[in-house]
Scaffold this motif. Structure first.
Motif, PDB file in Angstrom:
ATOM      1  N   ARG A 182      79.451  32.328  51.740  1.00 33.10           N
ATOM      2  CA  ARG A 182      78.675  33.229  50.878  1.00 33.10           C
ATOM      3  C   ARG A 182      77.460  32.533  50.290  1.00 33.10           C
ATOM      4  NH1 ARG A 182      83.314  35.731  47.382  1.00 33.10           N
ATOM      5  NH2 ARG A 182      84.125  33.745  48.118  1.00 33.10           N
ATOM      6  N   LEU A 183      77.659  31.267  49.872  1.00 32.25           N
ATOM      7  CA  LEU A 183      76.535  30.463  49.378  1.00 32.25           C
ATOM      8  C   LEU A 183      75.446  30.387  50.453  1.00 32.25           C
ATOM      9  CD1 LEU A 183      75.779  28.528  46.963  1.00 32.25           C
ATOM     10  CD2 LEU A 183      76.526  26.688  48.446  1.00 32.25           C
ATOM     11  N   ASN A 184      75.901  30.272  51.689  1.00 31.85           N
ATOM     12  CA  ASN A 184      75.003  30.188  52.834  1.00 31.85           C
ATOM     13  C   ASN A 184      74.116  31.430  52.905  1.00 31.85           C
ATOM     14  OD1 ASN A 184      74.115  28.832  55.053  1.00 31.85           O
ATOM     15  ND2 ASN A 184      75.718  29.566  56.419  1.00 31.85           N
ATOM     16  N   ALA A 185      74.756  32.609  52.761  1.00 32.49           N
ATOM     17  CA  ALA A 185      73.996  33.851  52.848  1.00 32.49           C
ATOM     18  C   ALA A 185      73.009  33.963  51.690  1.00 32.49           C
ATOM     19  CB  ALA A 185      74.954  35.035  52.857  1.00 32.49           C
ATOM     20  N   VAL A 186      73.443  33.565  50.485  1.00 34.49           N
ATOM     21  CA  VAL A 186      72.531  33.627  49.326  1.00 34.49           C
ATOM     22  C   VAL A 186      71.329  32.725  49.581  1.00 34.49           C
ATOM     23  CG1 VAL A 186      72.291  33.148  46.863  1.00 34.49           C
ATOM     24  CG2 VAL A 186      74.392  34.187  47.719  1.00 34.49           C
ATOM     25  N   ALA A 187      71.601  31.507  50.071  1.00 35.11           N
ATOM     26  CA  ALA A 187      70.507  30.566  50.339  1.00 35.11           C
ATOM     27  C   ALA A 187      69.515  31.178  51.309  1.00 35.11           C
ATOM     28  CB  ALA A 187      71.055  29.255  50.893  1.00 35.11           C
ATOM     29  N   PHE A 188      70.025  31.859  52.343  1.00 36.45           N
ATOM     30  CA  PHE A 188      69.087  32.463  53.284  1.00 36.45           C
ATOM     31  C   PHE A 188      68.272  33.572  52.627  1.00 36.45           C
ATOM     32  CE2 PHE A 188      68.109  36.253  55.687  1.00 36.45           C
ATOM     33  CZ  PHE A 188      67.021  35.755  56.382  1.00 36.45           C
ATOM     34  N   TRP A 189      68.930  34.473  51.891  1.00 36.48           N
ATOM     35  CA  TRP A 189      68.198  35.632  51.377  1.00 36.48           C
ATOM     36  C   TRP A 189      67.165  35.262  50.320  1.00 36.48           C
ATOM     37  CZ3 TRP A 189      67.413  39.963  53.751  1.00 36.48           C
ATOM     38  CH2 TRP A 189      68.314  40.343  54.756  1.00 36.48           C
ATOM     39  N   LEU A 190      67.216  34.001  49.830  1.00 33.52           N
ATOM     40  CA  LEU A 190      66.138  33.555  48.940  1.00 33.52           C
ATOM     41  C   LEU A 190      64.851  33.296  49.732  1.00 33.52           C
ATOM     42  CD1 LEU A 190      67.974  31.143  46.467  1.00 33.52           C
ATOM     43  CD2 LEU A 190      67.063  33.410  45.995  1.00 33.52           C
ATOM     44  N   VAL A 191      64.978  33.058  51.041  1.00 35.11           N
ATOM     45  CA  VAL A 191      63.781  32.735  51.846  1.00 35.11           C
ATOM     46  C   VAL A 191      62.791  33.904  51.869  1.00 35.11           C
ATOM     47  CG1 VAL A 191      62.925  32.060  54.122  1.00 35.11           C
ATOM     48  CG2 VAL A 191      65.001  31.019  53.222  1.00 35.11           C
ATOM     49  N   PRO A 192      63.227  35.122  52.237  1.00 40.72           N
ATOM     50  CA  PRO A 192      62.262  36.231  52.151  1.00 40.72           C
ATOM     51  C   PRO A 192      61.724  36.443  50.737  1.00 40.72           C
ATOM     52  CG  PRO A 192      64.430  37.019  52.870  1.00 40.72           C
ATOM     53  CD  PRO A 192      64.492  35.537  52.882  1.00 40.72           C
ATOM     54  N   VAL A 193      62.527  36.095  49.710  1.00 40.38           N
ATOM     55  CA  VAL A 193      62.060  36.288  48.333  1.00 40.38           C
ATOM     56  C   VAL A 193      60.882  35.358  48.039  1.00 40.38           C
ATOM     57  CG1 VAL A 193      62.671  36.037  45.892  1.00 40.38           C
ATOM     58  CG2 VAL A 193      64.291  37.100  47.473  1.00 40.38           C
ATOM     59  N   PHE A 194      61.081  34.040  48.248  1.00 30.49           N
ATOM     60  CA  PHE A 194      59.962  33.157  47.881  1.00 30.49           C
ATOM     61  C   PHE A 194      58.825  33.254  48.895  1.00 30.49           C
ATOM     62  CE2 PHE A 194      62.679  29.926  50.126  1.00 30.49           C
ATOM     63  CZ  PHE A 194      61.763  29.488  51.057  1.00 30.49           C
ATOM     64  N   GLY A 195      59.155  33.568  50.144  1.00 24.77           N
ATOM     65  CA  GLY A 195      58.095  33.758  51.140  1.00 24.77           C
ATOM     66  C   GLY A 195      57.193  34.918  50.768  1.00 24.77           C
ATOM     67  N   ILE A 225      79.711  44.062  61.274  1.00 30.23           N
ATOM     68  CA  ILE A 225      79.529  45.046  62.337  1.00 30.23           C
ATOM     69  C   ILE A 225      79.401  44.225  63.601  1.00 30.23           C
ATOM     70  CG2 ILE A 225      78.173  47.056  63.047  1.00 30.23           C
ATOM     71  CD1 ILE A 225      76.661  46.428  60.220  1.00 30.23           C
ATOM     72  N   PRO A 226      80.365  44.252  64.495  1.00 24.72           N
ATOM     73  CA  PRO A 226      80.348  43.273  65.577  1.00 24.72           C
ATOM     74  C   PRO A 226      79.179  43.478  66.536  1.00 24.72           C
ATOM     75  CG  PRO A 226      82.348  44.620  65.614  1.00 24.72           C
ATOM     76  CD  PRO A 226      81.461  45.181  64.577  1.00 24.72           C
ATOM     77  N   LEU A 227      78.449  42.390  66.717  1.00 19.12           N
ATOM     78  CA  LEU A 227      77.432  42.304  67.753  1.00 19.12           C
ATOM     79  C   LEU A 227      76.405  43.426  67.801  1.00 19.12           C
ATOM     80  CD1 LEU A 227      79.637  40.860  70.578  1.00 19.12           C
ATOM     81  CD2 LEU A 227      77.936  39.698  69.199  1.00 19.12           C
ATOM     82  N   SER A 228      76.113  44.008  66.678  1.00 16.04           N
ATOM     83  CA  SER A 228      75.044  44.988  66.644  1.00 16.04           C
ATOM     84  C   SER A 228      73.820  44.300  66.047  1.00 16.04           C
ATOM     85  CB  SER A 228      75.467  46.172  65.790  1.00 16.04           C
ATOM     86  OG  SER A 228      74.349  46.694  65.116  1.00 16.04           O
ATOM     87  N   TRP A 229      72.647  44.772  66.421  1.00 19.94           N
ATOM     88  CA  TRP A 229      71.437  44.142  65.876  1.00 19.94           C
ATOM     89  C   TRP A 229      71.367  44.330  64.372  1.00 19.94           C
ATOM     90  CZ3 TRP A 229      68.229  47.497  63.319  1.00 19.94           C
ATOM     91  CH2 TRP A 229      68.397  48.862  63.608  1.00 19.94           C
ATOM     92  N   ARG A 230      72.093  45.334  63.859  1.00 21.71           N
ATOM     93  CA  ARG A 230      72.031  45.622  62.420  1.00 21.71           C
ATOM     94  C   ARG A 230      72.549  44.462  61.584  1.00 21.71           C
ATOM     95  NH1 ARG A 230      74.464  50.273  63.843  1.00 21.71           N
ATOM     96  NH2 ARG A 230      73.078  52.035  64.197  1.00 21.71           N
ATOM     97  N   ARG A 231      73.496  43.692  62.159  1.00 24.68           N
ATOM     98  CA  ARG A 231      74.064  42.612  61.341  1.00 24.68           C
ATOM     99  C   ARG A 231      73.001  41.595  60.935  1.00 24.68           C
ATOM    100  NH1 ARG A 231      76.629  38.677  65.738  1.00 24.68           N
ATOM    101  NH2 ARG A 231      75.094  39.171  67.324  1.00 24.68           N
ATOM    102  N   TYR A 232      71.900  41.537  61.699  1.00 26.29           N
ATOM    103  CA  TYR A 232      70.844  40.581  61.317  1.00 26.29           C
ATOM    104  C   TYR A 232      70.098  41.022  60.067  1.00 26.29           C
ATOM    105  CZ  TYR A 232      71.771  38.389  65.751  1.00 26.29           C
ATOM    106  OH  TYR A 232      72.399  37.751  66.782  1.00 26.29           O
ATOM    107  N   PHE A 233      70.313  42.284  59.668  1.00 29.77           N
ATOM    108  CA  PHE A 233      69.660  42.768  58.450  1.00 29.77           C
ATOM    109  C   PHE A 233      70.673  42.947  57.324  1.00 29.77           C
ATOM    110  CE2 PHE A 233      66.958  43.791  61.940  1.00 29.77           C
ATOM    111  CZ  PHE A 233      65.697  43.504  61.461  1.00 29.77           C
ATOM    112  N   SER A 234      71.874  42.414  57.517  1.00 31.32           N
ATOM    113  CA  SER A 234      72.912  42.574  56.502  1.00 31.32           C
ATOM    114  C   SER A 234      73.189  41.239  55.820  1.00 31.32           C
ATOM    115  CB  SER A 234      74.192  43.082  57.150  1.00 31.32           C
ATOM    116  OG  SER A 234      74.740  42.052  57.953  1.00 31.32           O
ATOM    117  N   PHE A 235      73.935  41.319  54.722  1.00 25.74           N
ATOM    118  CA  PHE A 235      74.341  40.111  54.003  1.00 25.74           C
ATOM    119  C   PHE A 235      75.536  39.515  54.746  1.00 25.74           C
ATOM    120  CE2 PHE A 235      76.408  37.761  50.559  1.00 25.74           C
ATOM    121  CZ  PHE A 235      75.332  37.126  49.983  1.00 25.74           C
ATOM    122  N   SER A 236      75.261  39.003  55.952  1.00 32.04           N
ATOM    123  CA  SER A 236      76.333  38.465  56.775  1.00 32.04           C
ATOM    124  C   SER A 236      76.702  37.071  56.304  1.00 32.04           C
ATOM    125  CB  SER A 236      75.866  38.408  58.227  1.00 32.04           C
ATOM    126  OG  SER A 236      76.800  37.710  59.008  1.00 32.04           O
TER     127      SER A 236
END
Lengths: 207, 551
Positions: free
Chosen positions: B115-128, B18-29
């Motif tokens: 894609r690996l990059n996105a997975v690596a990031f989404w693990l942060v909220p999980v272990f946090g 979703i180009p340049l919307s704040w929502r992309r920060y909450f997506s699996f970008s």
């Protein structure tokens, strides 16, 4: 150099480096292989840590073997070792067949590798069944099951990856973008093999 | 901004964006710039959480008695403070900077493995979240300190299968998986995705330092994972790896732990050295002094970092010859770091300094780092280390490194690249207020810990002898100042992000690929892949940086 010459030269350089840039970007299989190799190097440090721990325990613990345990039987694991190590050659043959575009040859030897890997796991399960000590039988039991179990998990992962690659070999145009999956699985298999040789020497030969 | 090249459209990974919307920060970008900001913002949240833990502890320590919280709660707080600060704030925020900046700086459109990059990031909220949720299990969270030494960590006082220490170990292993994914990705990107002309010695120092840091992750982190798995087995599956009563060896865990966790300090500080090296030339209008030496010294630090870990164990029954060896190797570290400090001083020496917020934080960070380095050399010396072992001197030293140098460097980086990341200018006045509060708070909070440690006050205690009260009160006031210092920062970034002035492409007149693209950059970064023709930091020279994009 005249301005015109310079302009032409610039244009040439520009063009050629643009092509380079394109190739550069799209060598995804090369990136994947590079990434996979450094991942394996990193993974090997976990094994090295366990090996280092094992050596420390083996050389410093006073009552190394739990009471009632004489040592480990070497014969069956040695047969297992021969099978696992041979499978590294079999998977190489499979890869050669794929390289020569002989898909059925590839599938046959690939399946043979899977069978050998599975037999290794079976042999290890049988060995575990027969042992008189458990995971919590002191550091001897702990390190034995930790090392063989962690390695076994890698063998299992390898067989699983091989299964996926085998199924994918039936998909049309599967190898159009290169053979990264097969090459990586094969590399992983050699890695698991080398780790086992070290492990076998540490645990079974050095008693 | 709305221009989308045909290449971008054909790029499968980005079409769902979703180009340049704040929502992309909450997506699996899979866009490295979105992931970079996701990392930084998530990490900052954990920074605030762990900071609140620290303020509660300092609240307890403002008087010598235990009067604010229970001792068990205090133990849990210092454990989770250290743990969340490192695994929730430090590593993710640095991964965020690396993600955002590396592809831009080397002229790539994205990371090697989006894609690996996105997975690596989404693990942060999980272990946090696991760390934070462990406060809810019976018996509370882990209480064995961030280093989780057995036998304390293997005790499991609640007797439950699902206990705080179990969750701690699980979360640390997940954090390790995330970091290894990130490291594989970043190293591959740097080695294989550089644009034409970007030879090794044309790379900005930030890229060098990130490479050096991520190599440490690759060889160091697995040792901590191995140690954590063994500790987990001791805790939950009845093994005796670290139980001396049954043949185990608790010191072995310390080896596993420090083989990673000392180099981990370099994982954190090397990219900050990179930020210093990027910031000083811009605000001093001079090329980086000794560029190649600064670049290579990063790799020397990586190499040395693998052979210093036993200096954490001088008081763990380590034999004399090993103490000598590791004292020597530890002192050697001061050579490549000293080279860098001289290079930065050489860079600002005689320069035309512009004291914007980023520069203030970089200068403040440099001053704090020199002080922390000096106490570091003191600690590397065995007799002093044994004297102050487990006292506040050690706490003061590493907080000067981690807060005084690393957090300062991170703030410098955030201010410096804020216009690039958000397309908005931050408010300079609020930025300067933030700097002075942070600088004052740091000194007030962490300087008193040094005399306290020399007087003999042990770390990790909720009550203490009244003779230590004076310095403790100062430190506590400092902690609250530091807590307050985040407020102008938060106001600044939120207000600027929402309503700030539009940022030009290159507000600081900086030289670097990231400053040649729009603010914020397009999804694919570059319209055309740049071709590099000169070394970085060409301040005061008139040669262009690239052949096709100018600069």
């Amino acid at each position: 150099m005249t301005t015109l010459d310079r302009a032409i030269n610039q244009d040439k350089l520009h063009h050629s480096s643009h092509v380079i840039a394109q190739e550069h970007e799209h060598d995804e299989a090369g990136n994947s292989m590079f990434g996979f190799v450094i991942f394996l190097l990193s993974e090997s440090v976990i094994f090295l840590s366990f090996f280092a721990g094992y050596i420390v325990y083996k050389t410093t613990t006073s009552d190394w073997l739990p009471s009632g345990v004489e040592g480990l039987e070497v014969r069956e694991p040695a047969i297992n070792t021969v099978i696992l190590v041979s499978s590294s050659f079999v998977i190489y043959i499979a890869e050669r067949y794929l390289h020569d575009k002989n898909l059925w040859g590839f599938r046959f030897f690939w399946l043979l590798t899977m069978a050998m890997g599975s037999y290794f796991l079976y042999g290890q399960a049988v060995e575990w069944q027969s042992l008189k000590f458990g995971f919590s039988s002191g550091v001897f039991g702990g390190t034995f099951y930790l090392l063989t179990g962690f390695h076994g998990l890698h063998v299992f992962t390898g067989v699983l990856l091989q299964g996926i690659m085998l199924i994918r070999s039936f998909l049309p145009n599967n190898y159009e973008k290169g053979q990264f999956g097969v090459e990586a699985t094969s590399l992983f298999w050699h890695f698991v093999d080398v780790i086992w040789i070290i492990l076998f020497v540490l645990i079974y030969v050095w008693q | 901004m709305t221009q989308i090249t045909s290449e971008a459209l054909s790029h499968e990974a980005h079409t769902s964006e979703i180009p340049l919307s704040w929502r992309r920060y909450f997506s699996f970008s899979t866009d490295h710039k979105v992931i970079g900001i996701q990392y930084i913002v998530t990490a900052f949240f954990f920074f605030l959480v762990a900071g609140i833990f620290a303020m509660i502890m300092r609240g307890e320590l403002i008087t010598p008695e235990t009067d604010l919280i229970d001792r068990t709660v205090y133990n849990a707080l210092f454990t989770m403070h250290g743990t969340i600060m490192l695994f929730g704030w430090m590593f993710p925020v640095l991964a965020g900077f690396a993600n955002y900046l590396v592809p831009l700086m080397i002229g790539a459109r994205d990371m090697a493995f989006p894609r690996l990059n996105a997975v690596a990031f989404w693990l942060v909220p999980v272990f946090g979240s696991l760390f934070i949720l462990s406060f809810l299990v019976p018996g509370g969270p882990a209480q064995a300190g961030w280093w989780s030494y057995p036998p304390v960590s293997a005790q499991n006082p609640s007797g439950q299968w699902l206990n705080g220490e179990f969750i701690w170990l699980l979360a640390v292993v997940i954090s390790g998986v995330s970091s290894i994914m990130g490291a594989v990705n970043i190293v591959t990107t740097i080695v294989r995705m550089r644009c034409p002309g970007m030879g090794w010695f044309k790379m900005p120092v930030f890229v060098w330092t990130v490479l050096a840091a991520q190599i440490i992750q690759l060889f160091g982190l697995p040792a901590l994972t191995a140690g954590s798995v063994m500790l987990l087995c001791d805790l939950s599956f009845g093994t005796t790896f670290f139980d001396p009563a049954q043949g185990g060896d608790p010191v072995l865990f310390q080896h596993f732990f420090w083989f990673y966790s000392h180099p981990a300090v370099y994982v954190m500080i090397l990219p900050v050295f990179g930020i210093f090296s990027e910031v000083f030339p811009v605000y001093a209008r001079k090329p980086l002094f000794g560029y190649k030496v600064v670049a290579i010294s990063s790799l020397i630090i990586t190499g040395l970092s693998a052979v210093v870990w036993v200096h954490h164990m001088f008081a763990s029954g380590t034999p004399g010859w090993m103490r000598m060896l590791f004292m020597f190797s530890t002192m050697l570290i001061s050579v490549p770091t000293g080279i860098k400090v001289f290079a930065w001083v050489g860079t600002i020496w005689g320069g035309k300094l512009r004291l914007d917020t980023a520069m203030l934080f970089a200068l403040g960070g440099l001053i704090n780092f020199v002080f922390a380095g000096i106490t570091g050399i003191m600690l590397s010396s065995v007799p002093i280390d044994i004297h102050v072992n487990n006292t506040y001197f050690v706490v003061g030293h590493f907080h000067y490194v981690i807060y005084g140098a690393i957090v300062f460097g991170l703030y410098a980086g955030i201010y410096h690249w804020f216009p690039k990341m958000t397309g908005k200018m931050y408010y300079e006045g609020l930025g300067k207020l933030h700097f002075w509060l942070t600088f004052l708070g740091t000194a007030l909070n962490f300087l008193p810990m040094h005399p306290l440690g020399l007087m003999g006050m042990p770390r990790r205690v909720a009550s203490y002898d009244p003779e230590f009260a004076f310095w403790n009160v100062l430190a506590s006031i400092g902690a609250f100042v530091l807590g307050m210092s985040t407020l102008p920062f938060l106001v600044n970034v939120f207000a600027a992000w929402i309503a700030g002035k539009q940022a030009p492409d290159n507000p600081w007149r900086a030289i670097g690929l990231e400053w040649l693209v729009s603010s914020p950059p397009d999804v694919e970064n570059f319209e055309e892949i740049p071709i590099i023709v000169s070394e970085p930091y060409g301040y005061g020279k008139s040669e262009p940086l690239t052949e096709n994009m100018g600069g």
